[in-house]
Design a protein around this motif. Structure first.
Motif, short mmCIF file in Angstrom:
data_model
loop_
_atom_site.label_atom_id
_atom_site.label_comp_id
_atom_site.label_asym_id
_atom_site.label_seq_id
_atom_site.Cartn_x
_atom_site.Cartn_y
_atom_site.Cartn_z
N LEU A 174 0.83 -1.21 0.00
CA LEU A 174 0.00 0.00 0.00
C LEU A 174 0.86 1.25 0.00
O LEU A 174 0.58 2.22 -0.73
N ALA A 175 1.89 1.22 0.78
CA ALA A 175 2.78 2.38 0.85
C ALA A 175 3.44 2.62 -0.50
O ALA A 175 3.55 3.76 -0.98
N LEU A 176 3.86 1.52 -1.16
CA LEU A 176 4.49 1.66 -2.48
C LEU A 176 3.50 2.21 -3.49
O LEU A 176 3.83 3.08 -4.32
N ALA A 177 2.25 1.70 -3.45
CA ALA A 177 1.23 2.18 -4.38
C ALA A 177 0.96 3.67 -4.17
O ALA A 177 0.86 4.44 -5.15
N ALA A 178 0.85 4.06 -2.91
CA ALA A 178 0.61 5.47 -2.62
C ALA A 178 1.76 6.33 -3.13
O ALA A 178 1.55 7.39 -3.73
N ALA A 179 2.97 5.83 -2.94
CA ALA A 179 4.15 6.58 -3.41
C ALA A 179 4.12 6.69 -4.93
O ALA A 179 4.44 7.75 -5.50
N ALA A 180 3.72 5.59 -5.62
CA ALA A 180 3.67 5.62 -7.08
C ALA A 180 2.63 6.62 -7.57
O ALA A 180 2.86 7.36 -8.54
N VAL A 181 1.47 6.64 -6.90
CA VAL A 181 0.41 7.58 -7.30
C VAL A 181 0.89 9.03 -7.13
O VAL A 181 0.71 9.87 -8.01
N VAL A 182 1.51 9.28 -6.00
CA VAL A 182 2.02 10.63 -5.74
C VAL A 182 3.03 11.03 -6.80
O VAL A 182 3.01 12.14 -7.34
N ALA A 183 3.93 10.07 -7.13
CA ALA A 183 4.96 10.36 -8.13
C ALA A 183 4.31 10.63 -9.49
O ALA A 183 4.71 11.56 -10.22
N GLY A 184 3.29 9.83 -9.86
CA GLY A 184 2.60 10.01 -11.14
C GLY A 184 1.94 11.39 -11.22
O GLY A 184 2.05 12.08 -12.25
N VAL A 185 1.26 11.75 -10.16
CA VAL A 185 0.60 13.07 -10.13
C VAL A 185 1.62 14.18 -10.28
O VAL A 185 1.42 15.15 -11.03
N ALA A 186 2.74 14.00 -9.61
CA ALA A 186 3.79 15.02 -9.68
C ALA A 186 4.31 15.15 -11.12
O ALA A 186 4.51 16.26 -11.61
N VAL A 187 4.50 14.01 -11.79
CA VAL A 187 4.99 14.04 -13.17
C VAL A 187 3.97 14.72 -14.08
O VAL A 187 4.32 15.56 -14.93
N LEU A 188 2.69 14.38 -13.90
CA LEU A 188 1.64 14.99 -14.72
C LEU A 188 1.61 16.50 -14.53
O LEU A 188 1.50 17.27 -15.51
N VAL A 189 1.69 16.92 -13.29
CA VAL A 189 1.68 18.36 -13.00
C VAL A 189 2.87 19.03 -13.68
O VAL A 189 2.74 20.11 -14.29
#
Lengths: 212, 202
Positions: free
Chosen positions: A71-86
């Motif tokens: 779960l922690a890894l998934a959350a980190a991946a989502v955060v990283a993806g959002v950051a890249v999109l932004v």
């Protein structure tokens, strides 16, 4: 017998006597106290360990740990993806803004490079006495009005004097004039050269326009 | 401390293993067999019965908790027990030193077990031993009073056999000189003389 040897032997004898005497020394019988102390400690330890019995088995704990880590890894991946999109979006907006700015600057440059009708009209003399025919563009009847944002080209033409309001100087005489041609290809204003200063051509053939 | 037979030693080791498994009967049996050894060791080092009694209790409580750490390949059960006792005694001595040096108990004629020690010579000898620096004192007690072999004493102290030999030799020298000095001093000054000797040597 020398003194050191005598002392050594005496010491050994004394140590032997002390050893024998110590053999008579017995520990007091504290068995009951010791057992009660050990039982009390065991009870305290059991009480301390009790919460661990409630814990899930080791395998379950490992699974929970794995799930938590996933779960922690998934959350980190989502955060990283959002950051890249932004970041991509911001870069795209920045580029678009830059392109628009460049386009605007280019357009402004182009407009600045071409003579503007407004400039030309503004440069025209205001009073009739001070009229300088070389600089006075006059709007052509029924043509679209001049626009400050539009660029124009100046085209020099020769006109037959017979059709000119300036009067006739000869049967085939002509005079030069500047036409202000807009981006639509139509003439919007005209400027006649003064008859005193401009050469008058006696055109041998038909009137022809020459773009300058 | 009488030397033990291999059968006794194997029994001690078995009792330790069973005590580690939580069998109270084995622990009680081990206590009955070895409490005097531990008590004597602590008493020899400190010359205090109360200290030795408390230390013996603590040693066996620690034995119960740490019996699982006993490894027969590293030494005998008796050596392991005396090693535990040594740690307890050292810890307690350090704690008492922090509180301030306490004068060790003097043997009194009223003590039934110590009647044999009432001979002045032995009392002086024991006082001189108790006043030795700890590293020499424990070597002397283990090898001379507890009659442990050098190897076993080395296992208790956790040092090489050669170190045990040299410490024992040094301890005997210190003891001899302090006793000779005490003989020359008037009665009652033996403690002070022994302390002077240890101060010089330490």
């Amino acid at each position: 017998m020398s003194d050191p040897i005598r002392h050594e032997e005496s010491l050994s004898a004394d140590l032997g006597a002390l050893r024998s005497a110590l053999l008579e020394v017995r520990a007091p019988d504290d068995e009951a106290a010791l057992l009660s102390a050990t039982r009390a400690r065991a009870a305290a330890r059991a009480a301390t360990d009790a919460p661990s019995a409630v814990r899930p088995p080791t395998l379950g704990r490992v699974r929970i740990a794995h799930r938590t880590r996933a779960l922690a890894l998934a959350a980190a991946a989502v955060v990283a993806g959002v950051a890249v999109l932004v970041a991509v979006r911001a870069e795209w907006l920045l580029r678009a803004e830059r392109a628009e700015r460049a386009q605007r600057a280019e357009r402004a440059e182009r407009v600045a490079a071409s003579p503007r009708a407004s400039d030309a009209v503004a440069a025209a003399p205001v009073t009739a006495g001070a009229l300088d025919a070389r600089q006075a563009f006059r709007p052509i009847a029924f043509s679209r009005g001049l626009s400050a944002s539009e660029s124009y080209s100046v085209v020099r033409v020769r006109l037959e004097l017979a059709s000119s309001p300036l009067g006739a100087r000869g049967p085939n005489a002509s005079i030069e004039a500047d036409l202000l041609v807009g981006e639509d290809g139509l003439a919007h204003a005209i400027r006649f050269d003064s008859a005193d200063t401009l050469p008058v051509y006696a055109a041998p053939g038909p009137i022809s326009g020459e773009r300058r | 401390m009488p030397s033990q037979t291999p059968a006794q030693e194997s029994t001690d080791a078995a009792l330790l293993v069973e005590a580690a498994a939580g069998r109270e009967a084995a622990f009680v049996e081990l206590y009955r067999r070895r409490r005097d050894d531990v008590y004597r060791f602590a008493y020899s080092l400190t010359r205090s019965r109360a200290f030795a009694q408390d230390a013996t209790q603590e040693v066996f409580l620690k034995v119960l908790e740490n019996a699982g750490r006993f490894d027969a390949a590293k030494g005998t059960a008796r050596a392991w027990l005396l090693g535990c006792a040594r740690h307890v005694v050292i810890d307690r001595l350090r704690a008492e030193n922090r509180r301030g040096d306490e004068v060790p108990e003097q043997a009194t004629a009223a003590d039934h077990e110590l009647r044999v020690l009432n001979e002045q010579r032995l009392v002086r000898l024991h006082a001189a031993i108790a006043a030795l620096p700890l590293e020499y004192r424990e070597a002397l007690v283990l090898c001379e009073l507890a009659e442990l072999p050098y190897a076993e004493a080395a296992a208790v102290i956790d040092c090489p056999v050669g170190t045990v030999r040299s410490r024992l030799h040094r301890a005997r020298g210190l003891l001899s000189s302090s006793l000779r000095a005490a003989e020359r001093e008037p009665e009652g000054d033996s403690e002070r003389v022994v302390m002077k000797a240890t101060e010089v040597c330490s």
